[in-house]
Design a protein around this motif. Structure first.
Motif, PDB file in Angstrom:
ATOM      1  N   SER A  37      -5.274   1.316   2.481  1.00 64.61           N
ATOM      2  CA  SER A  37      -6.191   0.486   2.641  1.00 64.61           C
ATOM      3  C   SER A  37      -5.847  -0.643   3.640  1.00 64.61           C
ATOM      4  CB  SER A  37      -7.210  -0.156   1.481  1.00 64.61           C
ATOM      5  OG  SER A  37      -7.376  -0.327   0.968  1.00 64.61           O
ATOM      6  N   GLU A  38      -6.299  -1.183   4.405  1.00 58.53           N
ATOM      7  CA  GLU A  38      -5.656  -3.091   4.554  1.00 58.53           C
ATOM      8  C   GLU A  38      -5.066  -4.090   3.650  1.00 58.53           C
ATOM      9  OE1 GLU A  38      -6.818  -6.531   8.114  1.00 58.53           O
ATOM     10  OE2 GLU A  38      -8.234  -4.208   7.531  1.00 58.53           O
ATOM     11  N   ALA A  46      -2.974  -0.775  11.800  1.00 66.22           N
ATOM     12  CA  ALA A  46      -4.727   0.083  11.031  1.00 66.22           C
ATOM     13  C   ALA A  46      -2.916   1.646  12.039  1.00 66.22           C
ATOM     14  CB  ALA A  46      -5.329   0.282  11.927  1.00 66.22           C
ATOM     15  N   ARG A  49      -0.968   2.268   9.258  1.00 68.52           N
ATOM     16  CA  ARG A  49      -1.094   2.117   7.613  1.00 68.52           C
ATOM     17  C   ARG A  49      -1.516   4.363   7.819  1.00 68.52           C
ATOM     18  NH1 ARG A  49      -4.607  -1.877   8.536  1.00 68.52           N
ATOM     19  NH2 ARG A  49      -6.341  -0.521   8.559  1.00 68.52           N
ATOM     20  N   TYR A  50      -1.667   4.476   9.276  1.00 66.07           N
ATOM     21  CA  TYR A  50      -1.605   5.699   9.617  1.00 66.07           C
ATOM     22  C   TYR A  50      -0.602   6.390   9.207  1.00 66.07           C
ATOM     23  CZ  TYR A  50      -3.558   9.790  11.208  1.00 66.07           C
ATOM     24  OH  TYR A  50      -4.075  11.069  11.632  1.00 66.07           O
TER      25      TYR A  50
END
Length: 82
Positions: A37-38, A46, A49-50
């Motif tokens: 998560s952030e 994002a 992270r993905y």
């Protein structure tokens, strides 16, 4: 053609081996998502992270999905040309 396939496998094999051992991938989907998560990955976008999640926990699933989505009736490595 074989050389390209071998090169691709050599690049993906270590990533696949690392994906299975990442402790962030253990548990239910909500727990895994929280680890990427952030709040958990401060400063990462994002997209970053993905990408981290896919590389760590879902590489095999993404490869299988991509192979399924990118199938052409005229071109296939699974069956010889007619």
């Amino acid at each position: 053609m074989r050389t390209r396939l071998l090169a691709a496998l050599c690049l993906l094999a270590p990533a696949a081996a690392l994906a299975a051992k990442d402790p962030r991938c253990v548990g239910k989907p909500a727990a895994r998502a929280a680890r990427f998560s952030e709040a958990a990955l401060k400063g990462a976008s994002a997209a970053e992270r993905y990408a981290a999640y896919v590389q760590a926990c879902a590489l095999e699933d993404v490869v299988a999905l991509t192979q399924t989505l990118v199938r052409f009736k005229t071109v296939s490595s699974e069956a010889p040309a007619a």
